[in-house]
Structure formats: structure tokens, C-alpha cells
Design a protein around this motif. Structure first.
Motif, PDB file in Angstrom:
ATOM      1  N   ARG A  55       0.583  -1.291   0.071  1.00  0.00           N
ATOM      2  CA  ARG A  55       0.065   0.053  -0.034  1.00  0.00           C
ATOM      3  C   ARG A  55       0.822   1.266   0.154  1.00  0.00           C
ATOM      4  O   ARG A  55       0.450   2.100  -0.698  1.00  0.00           O
TER       5      ARG A  55
ATOM      6  N   PHE B 290       0.504   4.206  -2.782  1.00  0.00           N
ATOM      7  CA  PHE B 290       0.486   5.607  -2.699  1.00  0.00           C
ATOM      8  C   PHE B 290       1.698   6.545  -2.983  1.00  0.00           C
ATOM      9  O   PHE B 290       1.418   7.544  -3.734  1.00  0.00           O
TER      10      PHE B 290
ATOM     11  N   TYR C 190       0.751   9.395  -5.977  1.00  0.00           N
ATOM     12  CA  TYR C 190       0.936  10.841  -5.415  1.00  0.00           C
ATOM     13  C   TYR C 190       2.121  11.443  -6.350  1.00  0.00           C
ATOM     14  O   TYR C 190       1.686  12.523  -6.764  1.00  0.00           O
TER      15      TYR C 190
ATOM     16  N   GLU D  87      -5.017   8.848  -2.835  1.00  0.00           N
ATOM     17  CA  GLU D  87      -5.705   7.809  -1.807  1.00  0.00           C
ATOM     18  C   GLU D  87      -7.216   7.457  -2.868  1.00  0.00           C
ATOM     19  O   GLU D  87      -7.225   6.045  -2.631  1.00  0.00           O
ATOM     20  N   ASP D  88      -7.814   8.180  -3.561  1.00  0.00           N
ATOM     21  CA  ASP D  88      -8.728   7.409  -4.451  1.00  0.00           C
ATOM     22  C   ASP D  88      -8.188   6.616  -5.177  1.00  0.00           C
ATOM     23  O   ASP D  88      -8.649   5.389  -5.484  1.00  0.00           O
TER      24      ASP D  88
ATOM     25  N   GLN E 133      -7.662   3.314  -3.543  1.00  0.00           N
ATOM     26  CA  GLN E 133      -8.719   2.693  -2.966  1.00  0.00           C
ATOM     27  C   GLN E 133      -9.214   1.864  -4.231  1.00  0.00           C
ATOM     28  O   GLN E 133      -9.885   0.662  -4.035  1.00  0.00           O
TER      29      GLN E 133
ATOM     30  N   ALA F 175      -4.396  16.841   4.039  1.00  0.00           N
ATOM     31  CA  ALA F 175      -3.651  15.986   4.491  1.00  0.00           C
ATOM     32  C   ALA F 175      -2.521  16.464   5.435  1.00  0.00           C
ATOM     33  O   ALA F 175      -2.012  15.956   6.363  1.00  0.00           O
TER      34      ALA F 175
END
Length: 297
Positions: free
Chosen positions: A8, A12, A16, A26-27, A30, A280
Motif C-alpha cells: 500500500r 500511494f 502521489y 488515496e482514491d 482505493q 493531508a
């Protein structure tokens, strides 16, 4: 720990750097998890490569859509800052680098991130971006040369950066223009991103004297209903280097990040005040994001 949770952080970090937004990253992660959950994982020989391919696909799709929205953005668009772990001194996630990456095409950006930062093999990158390997190599070369021309690398001196940031804060909050001029490069540029939602400069402020006058001036007047005496400035790690987070009235008001030239002078200042980009940073310090690439083997 599940296989997905194991990767994970990597997912990310990739998303990013491609998107320049923690919320969008994050979307993307997910959505990758949802697709991973529905996949026939018995056919997956290399989960890391498979997941990286999935998150890259998703991030590139989101980036194309985001770029259309950014065409109507009010004022300069800057990436969304994140609080990073204290040992994440790295230039490849700095605001200055992310701004340069914004000038690449989605394909070039994804290829640059996967190859130059995470050192994925060209064959895996080709699968991730749906291109033939020769085309990926060409895109990598174009992106690498573009970034080098716009983002020369200077040795990172964390102690100097922290000291300069503290001195900048003291001079700006005290209205000390001469003190600011000592820290600024002659051609320093200040970008302020308010997204049309808060007061900000809609064009970059260029030149040491203009930037010093701007910073000294804004320190004397209330901002978004918060008086200077009621603001607090904290020195924190933002995107891999020391930065400033300003809070007041129970909320994060803005952030300042800095870029330095080869003589250690402040060359770029990135002021982000759009409240949509501060989520954030508003999280507790314990939620600092680790964006440091894993060691290359």
C-alpha cells in the motif's frame, strides 16, 4: 498483513507522484484495492508488479481528467502538500519537483516516476502504461532530459534548509525586509495557490525585492479573519524537506515550502492556502506519510 497492505505504501507513493494530490492518490489506491479484490489472484505471479500496473493505470486516467479541470483553475495550480516522515529527505517528492512533473504528459510522467524514482524494469513499465517497450524508452529519455533541464539537482543540506526556514520565518513575521533579502536569490519566485477561495496572488511574484515586500506585508494584516497574533507557525517536514504550517482559529490556514539554489539561497517559495488542498496537512503528525522510495536491489 495482506499482500495488498504490504504494498500500500508503494502504491500511494507512485500515485502521489503521478497526480500531485494526496486525496486523488488515496482514491487511486482505493480503486486499485477494489479491482485487486475482484481479480483472479491465483493467476498473479508478481503481486508488486501487478498492483503497480493497476495503480498506474488508475492514476493516469485521473490525471487526464484532472488536467482538464485545472485549465479553469483560478491562479497558479500547485500540488497538494503532505507531512512526511522525518527521515524522508528526498528531492523527488518536493513541491519544486512535482511542479516540474506537471509539465510532462501523463505518459511521460508515469514512465519517469516508475523508472527514475522506483527503478521498475522497462518491460514492467511498458505493461503498466500499455505501450511497447521502445516507446517507453523514448518517453523515459524525453522525460529525463526535460526534468534535468528544468530541475538541476543541488546537494541537499538539511541543516541549512532548516536554518534558512527558521530565519525566513523570523524575518517575515518581524517585517524585516533586509533579513529576507539576505535569504532570497535575486530571481526568487513566489507562487501562491488559493484556488480562488481565499486571498492570494493570482500571478507569480518574481524578484527578491518584490517577494520580500510581499512577505513582510502579509505578516502585518489579518488573513481570512485570523489576526497575525492569533496565528501559529510550525516547522514541519513537508514533502521531504523543512517547511512551515500556519494554523489559527482551529484550522490549518496555509503552508510554505521552499526550493534552494546552488548557493543555498531561497529560489522558490510555494504558498498553498486553498483549503481543499490542506486536508493531508491538517491530520495529526502521527499520520505523516512515508514517501521515500524503497531501496534499490
Amino acid at each position: 498483513m495482506t499482500v495488498f497492505d504490504e504494498h500500500r505504501r508503494l502504491l500511494f507513493a507512485i500515485a502521489y507522484r503521478i497526480l500531485g494530490s494526496a486525496g486523488d492518490a488515496e482514491d487511486a489506491v482505493q480503486e486499485t484495492w477494489l479491482r485487486w479484490s475482484a481479480a483472479d489472484r491465483g493467476e498473479v505471479a508478481d503481486p508488486k508488479a501487478y498492483l503497480a500496473r493497476m495503480v498506474t493505470h488508475q492514476a493516469m486516467d485521473q490525471l487526464r481528467s484532472a488536467r482538464r479541470r485545472r485549465e479553469t483553475y483560478i491562479g497558479p495550480w500547485l500540488p497538494e502538500p503532505v507531512v512526511t516522515a522525518g527521515d524522508d529527505l528526498t528531492d523527488d517528492v518536493s513541491l519544486a519537483m512535482l511542479v516540474v512533473l506537471e509539465t510532462l504528459s501523463p505518459l511521460e510522467r508515469a514512465v519517469f516516476v516508475l523508472k527514475e524514482i522506483f527503478d521498475f524494469p522497462y518491460a514492467e513499465i511498458a505493461a503498466a502504461v500499455d505501450r511497447a517497450e521502445p516507446a517507453v524508452r523514448q518517453a523515459a529519455h524525453r522525460a529525463r532530459e526535460h526534468v534535468r533541464s528544468r530541475r538541476p539537482r543541488f546537494p541537499a543540506d538539511r541543516r541549512h534548509q532548516r536554518d534558512a526556514t527558521e530565519r525566513f520565518l523570523a524575518a517575515a513575521s518581524g517585517g524585516d525586509i533586509n533579513g529576507l533579502l539576505e535569504l532570497l536569490a535575486p530571481d526568487v519566485t513566489l507562487w501562491t495557490d488559493g484556488g480562488g477561495k481565499v486571498r492570494h496572488a493570482r500571478r507569480p511574484v518574481v524578484g527578491a525585492e518584490r517577494v520580500a515586500a510581499w512577505m513582510a506585508g502579509v505578516s502585518r494584516v489579518p488573513y481570512e479573519g485570523v489576526a497575525p497574533a492569533d496565528m501559529r507557525a510550525d516547522l514541519v517536514d513537508l514533502n521531504g524537506s523543512p517547511g512551515l504550517v500556519f494554523t489559527g482559529a482551529g484550522r490549518v490556514i496555509s503552508t510554505l515550502s521552499f526550493d534552494f539554489d546552488d548557493q543555498g539561497r531561497i529560489l522558490g517559495i510555494y504558498n498553498i492556502a486553498n483549503p481543499d488542498k490542506l486536508h493531508a496537512v491538517a491530520r495529526p503528525a502521527s499520520h505523516g506519510v512515508c514517501l521515500k522510495p524503497p531501496p534499490r536491489i
